[in-house]
Structure formats: C-alpha cells, structure tokens
Write a protein that holds these residues in place. Structure first.
Motif, PDB file in Angstrom:
ATOM      1  N   ALA A 100      38.482  18.921  41.006  1.00  0.00           N
ATOM      2  CA  ALA A 100      37.616  19.163  42.329  1.00  0.00           C
ATOM      3  C   ALA A 100      36.489  20.057  41.580  1.00  0.00           C
ATOM      4  N   PRO A 101      35.309  19.509  41.348  1.00  0.00           N
ATOM      5  CA  PRO A 101      34.359  20.214  40.614  1.00  0.00           C
ATOM      6  C   PRO A 101      33.514  21.408  41.627  1.00  0.00           C
ATOM      7  N   VAL A 102      33.697  21.276  43.020  1.00  0.00           N
ATOM      8  CA  VAL A 102      33.118  22.169  43.998  1.00  0.00           C
ATOM      9  C   VAL A 102      34.165  23.275  43.883  1.00  0.00           C
ATOM     10  N   VAL A 103      35.236  23.020  43.985  1.00  0.00           N
ATOM     11  CA  VAL A 103      36.511  24.190  43.981  1.00  0.00           C
ATOM     12  C   VAL A 103      36.127  24.918  42.437  1.00  0.00           C
ATOM     13  N   ALA A 104      35.990  24.248  41.402  1.00  0.00           N
ATOM     14  CA  ALA A 104      35.838  24.907  40.195  1.00  0.00           C
ATOM     15  C   ALA A 104      34.689  25.897  40.200  1.00  0.00           C
ATOM     16  N   VAL A 105      33.520  25.214  40.723  1.00  0.00           N
ATOM     17  CA  VAL A 105      32.328  26.052  40.608  1.00  0.00           C
ATOM     18  C   VAL A 105      32.530  27.413  41.420  1.00  0.00           C
ATOM     19  N   LYS A 106      33.081  27.175  42.760  1.00  0.00           N
ATOM     20  CA  LYS A 106      33.131  28.066  43.892  1.00  0.00           C
ATOM     21  C   LYS A 106      33.966  29.408  43.051  1.00  0.00           C
ATOM     22  N   ALA A 107      35.172  28.915  42.459  1.00  0.00           N
ATOM     23  CA  ALA A 107      35.949  29.960  41.923  1.00  0.00           C
ATOM     24  C   ALA A 107      35.405  30.840  40.604  1.00  0.00           C
ATOM     25  N   ALA A 108      34.732  30.031  40.109  1.00  0.00           N
ATOM     26  CA  ALA A 108      33.566  30.846  39.128  1.00  0.00           C
ATOM     27  C   ALA A 108      32.699  31.893  39.810  1.00  0.00           C
ATOM     28  N   VAL A 109      31.969  31.401  40.618  1.00  0.00           N
ATOM     29  CA  VAL A 109      31.247  32.360  41.555  1.00  0.00           C
ATOM     30  C   VAL A 109      31.656  33.517  42.063  1.00  0.00           C
ATOM     31  N   MET A 110      32.868  33.141  42.631  1.00  0.00           N
ATOM     32  CA  MET A 110      33.696  34.019  43.421  1.00  0.00           C
ATOM     33  C   MET A 110      34.281  35.466  42.190  1.00  0.00           C
ATOM     34  N   ASN A 111      34.349  34.858  41.026  1.00  0.00           N
ATOM     35  CA  ASN A 111      34.748  35.733  40.103  1.00  0.00           C
ATOM     36  C   ASN A 111      33.609  36.813  39.676  1.00  0.00           C
ATOM     37  N   LEU A 112      32.506  36.189  39.724  1.00  0.00           N
ATOM     38  CA  LEU A 112      31.331  36.803  39.319  1.00  0.00           C
ATOM     39  C   LEU A 112      30.954  37.751  40.345  1.00  0.00           C
ATOM     40  N   VAL A 113      31.084  37.557  41.437  1.00  0.00           N
ATOM     41  CA  VAL A 113      31.065  38.653  42.883  1.00  0.00           C
ATOM     42  C   VAL A 113      31.737  39.754  42.463  1.00  0.00           C
ATOM     43  N   SER A 114      32.906  39.634  42.093  1.00  0.00           N
ATOM     44  CA  SER A 114      33.997  40.675  42.054  1.00  0.00           C
ATOM     45  C   SER A 114      33.740  41.395  40.773  1.00  0.00           C
ATOM     46  N   ILE A 115      33.260  40.970  39.730  1.00  0.00           N
ATOM     47  CA  ILE A 115      32.760  41.604  38.672  1.00  0.00           C
ATOM     48  C   ILE A 115      31.572  42.396  38.820  1.00  0.00           C
ATOM     49  N   GLY A 116      30.664  41.736  39.648  1.00  0.00           N
ATOM     50  CA  GLY A 116      29.427  42.461  40.032  1.00  0.00           C
ATOM     51  C   GLY A 116      29.635  44.049  40.741  1.00  0.00           C
ATOM     52  N   ALA A 117      30.842  43.798  41.881  1.00  0.00           N
ATOM     53  CA  ALA A 117      31.030  44.824  42.472  1.00  0.00           C
ATOM     54  C   ALA A 117      31.557  46.047  41.421  1.00  0.00           C
ATOM     55  N   ALA A 118      32.449  45.506  40.467  1.00  0.00           N
ATOM     56  CA  ALA A 118      32.688  46.690  39.514  1.00  0.00           C
ATOM     57  C   ALA A 118      31.624  47.259  38.857  1.00  0.00           C
ATOM     58  N   TYR A 119      30.795  46.462  38.427  1.00  0.00           N
ATOM     59  CA  TYR A 119      29.717  46.703  37.647  1.00  0.00           C
ATOM     60  C   TYR A 119      28.776  48.066  38.651  1.00  0.00           C
ATOM     61  N   GLY A 120      28.674  47.729  39.978  1.00  0.00           N
ATOM     62  CA  GLY A 120      27.928  48.662  40.802  1.00  0.00           C
ATOM     63  C   GLY A 120      28.890  49.861  40.952  1.00  0.00           C
ATOM     64  N   VAL A 121      29.945  49.884  41.146  1.00  0.00           N
ATOM     65  CA  VAL A 121      30.906  50.979  41.195  1.00  0.00           C
ATOM     66  C   VAL A 121      30.956  51.721  40.030  1.00  0.00           C
ATOM     67  N   LEU A 122      30.784  51.187  38.691  1.00  0.00           N
ATOM     68  CA  LEU A 122      30.470  52.185  37.446  1.00  0.00           C
ATOM     69  C   LEU A 122      29.514  52.746  37.169  1.00  0.00           C
ATOM     70  N   THR A 123      28.368  52.132  37.862  1.00  0.00           N
ATOM     71  CA  THR A 123      26.771  52.489  37.863  1.00  0.00           C
ATOM     72  C   THR A 123      26.876  53.875  38.353  1.00  0.00           C
ATOM     73  N   ALA A 124      27.398  53.647  39.871  1.00  0.00           N
ATOM     74  CA  ALA A 124      27.432  54.815  40.781  1.00  0.00           C
ATOM     75  C   ALA A 124      27.903  55.833  40.425  1.00  0.00           C
TER      76      ALA A 124
END
Length: 732
Positions: free
Chosen positions: A561-585
């Motif tokens: 299911a390509p939609v599921v695969a792409v969406k899952a990858a985007v969701m992971n990017l979102v959680s990593i972005g949050a980690a980067y933000g907390v590290l910076t702060a």
C-alpha cells in the motif's frame, strides 16, 4: 507484521521455534558458551576506545597526513595540570617537588618521559600559578586505560605537600573517568521490571524479557569492546550500544512473551505455542530489527568514519537482540512451560490475540467479544472527529519541533562537562591561566618547495608572521621544520574556546592565508571537528533521502500500500523533528540544562543529528509497523477503514505503550551520564519514542488514516475491492 501461514519466512521461523522448543537446553548451552567466551575475552583483553576522529579528504586530514609522513608525530601525550593558590610553580621549593614528581611519573610503565612546566616551552602561565607537565607515553590513546591514568596520578602525589593541585588532563583525564553506565542501566532495568510486572501480572513472566535482554546485551557489548583492538571505536559507541541494546532487547522479548502467553491461555500446547510465537511475533521482530539495521546502513553515504563505526556497532547490538528473541527466548519459554505464569500478583482475562503482533483485539469482527478499554475509547474519539485531532497533534508537534529551526552544529569540549569532573577541572584551570584557546590548539602545516635549509628561511618567517597576525590568534609557537625542511609546522592558539563559533571561523581564515610559495593546511582535533560539522551538513540530505527511501520501500513490500508506506515515513520524520527541537531548546538554548547536570548551554555535537536520524527512523518504524499490521488485519476482515483504525489502535495500545515506556525510561536514564553527547543521545531518543508512541501513534496516525479512508489501501493497478483486501505478500 501479518504473515501468511504459507510464507517462507513464517515457515523458517516456525521451524526455528520448534527446534528451540525441542532442544531448549542445547540452545541455552550454546548461548551460555558464547556469552562466557565474549565476556571473558573482554575482561581479559580489555575494551580499548579511540576518540580520535579521522576524516578522509578533509583539509585537517591532509595536515595530519603531512605530519605523519615526516615520522615526527611524537606519540601519545597526556597532561598533569598544575595549579598553586599563591606564589609561583617555579619557586625553588615547588620546583624541587615537581622535579621529584617528574622522576616518579617517569617510572610508571608506558611512560617514556616527562616534560617540565616552563615559560620557555609555553607550559607555564605568565603569573606562574598554572602550568602542566607533558607525560609522553609509548601506547596509543585507545590503550590508555583507567589503571595507567591512576598510576600516573598516584605518582604525582608529592606535589600536594608543596601546595600544588594536580589534575589529570587530556587522554589521562578521559581515561581516569572512563566509567560504566551502570547507574543508567539499573534505572532502566528497574522501571522496565515494574512495567513488565504490571503488564504480565507475574514475577516469572516479567523476568523472562529482562533475562533475555541482559544476556544478549552482554554478548553484543563485549563484541563491540573487543572490536576496539582491531579498529578505532569511540567511547560513545559502547554506551550507545548499551542504550539501544537494552531498549530493543526488552521490547522484542515483550512482544513474543505477550503472544506466547495468550496462546497458552487459549489451550495451545507449549511447543506449538513457542513455534507460533516465533513465526508470528518473531517475524515482526525480525522485520523491525531489520528496519533499524537498514536505516543505520544509510549512514554509509555520509563519508564520515565515526558515523560508520557507530552505525555498525549499534546495528550489531540490534542483530544480536533479534537473534536472542527468536532463539534464546523460545528456549526459555519451552523450559518454563506453564510455569511462565507462576508467582502472579494479579490475574487478567486474556484478550483475543492478533496473529501477527500478539496484541489483543478489541472488537468482535470475527475475533472475539468486544472489550471497551481506554485505548478503544480514544480510538473512537479520534476516528469520529479526525480533523480536530489531526490539527491538535500537528500544533503540538509543531511547537516541539519549532526550535529545530535554530539548530546549529558544533562541537562539545571538556569545558562543557559537568563541574567536578577531571576533564572540566583541567580545562577550566588551563583556560584561566592561559586563555580559552589553550584547550584547542590549531596546527598549521605547509609544504615548502624547494625545502627550507633552516628556520631562518624567509618563507618560514613570512608564514609565521601571517599566522600570528591573523585576527583571533592569541599566540604562535616557533616554527618547526620536518622532513628535511620540506614541511613546516606551527601551533597557533586561538583567543576563543574550541566550541566557540569564532574558532571555526578562524580555522577557515587560516586556510585562506596567501603566503608566498606555500599552501596552508590546518589540522588538530578542533579543526577536524570543524571539517566534520561541514561534511555532516553537506551529506545530511543524502542520508535522509537514502534512509527514508529504503524504509519506504520496505514498508511498501510489507503492506503493498504506497499511501500507507509514504505516510508512515512522514510520521517518523515528524517525531524526529520533535526530538531535534527539544535537543535545540535544552542544549543549545539552555532551557532546563541544569536538570541534565550541565551548567549551561552547550553546542549540539555535529554528528549527533545524523546518527539520531538513522537510529530513530528505524526505532520509530517498529511501533508504526505493529500498529499498521493490526489495522490492516482488521481491514482485511471488515473492509471498513474506520473500524480497522479503531481496532488497530485499541488492540495494540497496551502492549506498545508498555514497550515504549520501557524504551523511554532506558534512554532517559542515560541523561545521568557525565558526557554531554551521551546526554543528547539519551534525551533525543527518549523524546522521539515518547512522541511517537503518544502524539503520533495515538492521535496523528489514526486521524490521518480515518481522513484518507479507503485510499490508505489503494494499490497501483488494482482491479477490484477484493484485490484491496487480499493479504499482502508476506515479508516477515
């Protein structure tokens, strides 16, 4: 993941589970012999570490190669930093005491000589109260262990009677404080034990994942330590391996034990329950571990040796954890049999089980009577009003990730360590006596053609003058000729600390010097870290593209299911972005830095975001896969997307929450370490897993899946709704 009973991987793992169930003592004996061999070898031969950073193709590496080519490297040198509250170190009485110290230190094994503190050599401060002895060693930095550092420090005790404070510096300080991560491990294990006890309701069942994780961790970490005899392994590699190995080892075992207990509760015989658990949940564990390893493999495109080393050492730990989950754990379960549920503290009615993940299902849909749980109610709320919850989740994640816009790569130095450590004490003493730049000297190297006959050569004088006259340089040592006058070497001390951005600017300025007839290369540890930050910044987009691309392909192969695969990858990017933000702060801005044991803001280590990205992308995919598997399973049974989303979230909620809580606690426990880089890894990984298991998995994923509807399961070239609901080609 969902696995067809006829799939090749399912059959292989099922057969492996049956073999372990038939011969559990043989399997346990094999693991025991492996553990004894590896742990024993590590205890006998030691676990050397090497924090030296090589960066092929960089200007700093060219400078290093020129010096190494002259054969005048000089070997390893440590420091004994000296400080007197009053008077001078070169007063007659103190000079005699230091001479005695030098003689006694020179008698320590592996010490080839000791250079006294003197104004002429630049190792005595102008006020005479601060200086250092240079301790020359005949071993490489990786072989300088705590015992050698302690022996050198003990030999310097006569200085105390003369009113001189002595603190180890350089490689001696690093070796003296090279401790274990035992406190962090014990904290993680303690919380994990409580979570497992509450999840399983029995002491025996709770102990099995812990035993499995500790056994595999001992093997893997010992192997990483022994690898230090063959290749350069940084000190952070062992700690990172322990952190990840403990987290995934417990989590993987948790999923299998959950599946196994439910099968036993349904009346399945022990050997068959073991085989089914390994075939079902074991397949998911293999896929999850494989995803982590593939993500770490993406670091190969970075062209940074330290990242490559951290990648394969961490990947090795994950591979061993997976191997333990599908061999050692089944053997333990077979030996225990129904005694797995002994020593219970409470009883729980088993819920129907997902064939893939071992998670309970919450609705009838052909699988059992509905049980309304907190996760079921949350699933109902999100799927009824998906827009509201999606917007709320995005606002929360945006707030967490926003500081990452100010993320700047730098380098930590001993001055960033907690107050009271030897590294910090020696750094502060030297900075106060000589200026902050003394802790990060720059080595300017140039080739001369034709070679210089002596230091009086006009080109040498011109180069020295230009380096000394560069803005930001505090002082320059006399030029030293090597390789028959073909190479000239100068040491420049900056006016700023190694981690100060102005020092990085100075490195780049020195490399642009226009000295007649020479090309200047700037090396040394500080310059190498500057080049490392530049390369990481250049290669980061490539690493992101490779890791995301490979992970998306794996997900597509799993779910078709390509939609599921792409969406899952985007969701992971979102959680990593949050980690980067907390590290910076926390670290770059200093918000709450005191709670981590630091005295203020510190730079975010240059290679850390890239390593975190690969590691977190793989780890975050684990929970995504378990959730999507349950959702897909319900979709194939009902054909109703919203029902499938509710079923998946409610069914996987308890077990994934327990697994995430364990991993978050394990990672957060490493914030207790003195090393700022380890603190960054621990906090960043804990935040990413926590965000992924709560905001992303409980709100954003179900909300977006509810909004997308049947588009989630669209397949290229599909011909009918029946095709949508055909089980995917199994990959795990």
């Amino acid at each position: 993941m969902r696995v067809d009973d006829g799939s090749r991987v399912h059959r292989i793992l099922g057969g492996l589970g049956r073999l372990c169930a038939r011969r559990p003592r043989t399997v346990l004996a094999s693991w025991l012999m492996l553990a004894v061999a590896l742990v024993g070898a590590a205890a006998i031969f030691g676990r050397p570490v090497d924090n030296d950073v090589a960066l092929p193709g960089s200007d700093a590496q060219q400078a290093r190669d020129l010096i190494d080519g002259t054969g005048s490297d000089g070997g390893t040198g440590g420091q004994l930093v000296l400080y007197a509250d009053d008077g001078r170190l070169d007063d007659p009485a103190r000079r005699d005491a230091l001479a005695r110290v030098a003689r006694e230190v020179a008698e320590v094994p592996h010490v080839t000589g000791v250079d006294a503190a003197s104004a002429a050599a630049g190792t005595l401060s102008p006020d005479g109260r601060t200086g250092w002895l240079t301790v020359r060693l005949d071993v490489s930095p990786r072989d300088v262990d705590r015992a050698l550092a302690q022996a050198v420090s003990d030999a310097a005790t006569p200085a105390e009677a003369a009113g001189i404070e002595v603190t180890p510096g350089g490689v001696l300080a690093s070796a003296a404080e090279r401790g274990s991560s035992r406190d962090s491990e014990l904290l993680g294990l303690g919380v994990a034990a409580i979570v497992l006890l509450l999840a399983f309701g029995g002491l025996v069942a709770a102990a099995v994942p812990l035993v499995t994780a500790l056994f595999t961790l001992a093997c893997a970490v010992s192997a990483v330590g022994l690898a230090g005899h063959l290749v350069a392994v940084p000190a952070v590699a062992g700690t990172l391996a322990t952190m990840v190995g403990l987290g995934v080892g417990i989590d993987y075992a948790l999923f299998l034990v959950t599946r196994h207990r439910r099968l036993l509760a349904e009346g399945v015989p022990v050997p068959e329950a073991v085989a089914r658990s390994v075939a079902g949940s074991g397949s998911a564990v293999v896929f999850a571990g494989g995803t982590v390893v593939v993500a770490l493999g993406g670091l190969a495109v970075a062209g940074v040796p330290i990242l490559g080393t951290l990648g394969w050492t961490t990947g090795l730990v994950v591979v061993v954890a997976v191997a333990g989950a599908v061999t050692l754990l089944p053997a333990l379960l077979a030996l225990l049999g129904h005694r797995l549920d002994r020593l219970r503290i409470h009883r729980r009615r088993p819920a129907p089980v997902s064939p893939a993940t071992g998670a309970g299902l919450a609705t009838a849909s052909g699988t059992g009577e509905r049980r309304v749980t907190g996760w079921a109610r949350q699933a109902d709320r999100v799927t009824r009003r998906p827009w509201r919850w999606a917007i709320l989740a995005l606002l929360l994640l945006g707030a967490l990730a926003a500081p990452a816009l100010d993320l700047r790569l730098g380098q930590v130095d001993p001055g960033d360590k907690p107050v009271g450590t030897a590294d910090r004490a020696s750094y502060d003493r030297l900075a106060a006596g000589f200026g902050p730049g003394v802790n990060g000297p720059l080595t300017a190297v140039a080739e001369l053609a034709p070679p210089a006959g002596s230091g009086a050569d006009a080109r040498v004088g011109e180069l020295t003058a230009r380096v000394a006259g560069t803005a930001g340089v505090a002082r320059v040592t006399p030029a030293r000729l090597a390789d028959g006058g073909r190479v000239v070497v100068l040491t420049a001390y900056p006016q700023t600390a190694p981690s100060d951005p102005a020092t990085a600017t100075l490195v780049r300025t020195l490399r642009t010097l226009d000295a007649p007839g020479v090309t200047v290369h700037v090396g040394g540890a500080t310059a190498t870290r500057v080049d490392l930050a530049d390369r990481v910044g250049e290669r980061m987009p490539w690493v992101i593209a490779v890791v995301v691309g490979l992970a998306t392909l794996l997900l597509y192969a799993a779910f078709r299911a390509p939609v599921v695969a792409v969406k899952a990858a985007v969701m992971n990017l979102v959680s990593i972005g949050a980690a980067y933000g907390v590290l910076t702060a926390v670290f770059a801005w200093g918000w709450g830095a005191g709670l981590t044991g630091l005295s203020g803001p510190v730079p975010v280590e240059s290679y850390l975001p890239m390593m975190l990205f690969a590691l977190l992308f793989g780890l975050s995919m684990d929970y995504e896969v378990f959730l999507l598997t349950a959702v897909q399973e319900s979709w194939q049974l009902t054909g109703d997307n919203r029902v499938a989303v509710r079923e998946g979230l409610a069914g996987t909620g308890p077990v994934i929450t327990s697994a995430a809580l364990i991993m978050v606690t394990v990672f957060a426990g490493f914030v207790l370490q003195d090393d700022p880089v380890i603190k960054m890894f621990g906090l960043g990984m804990a935040v990413a897993v926590a965000v992924d298991a709560t905001v992303v998995r409980a709100l954003l994923v179900p909300a977006t899946m509810a909004l997308l509807g049947r588009a989630n399961w669209w397949r290229p070239g599909r011909r009918s709704r029946a095709a949508e609901r055909t089980p995917p080609v199994p990959v795990c």
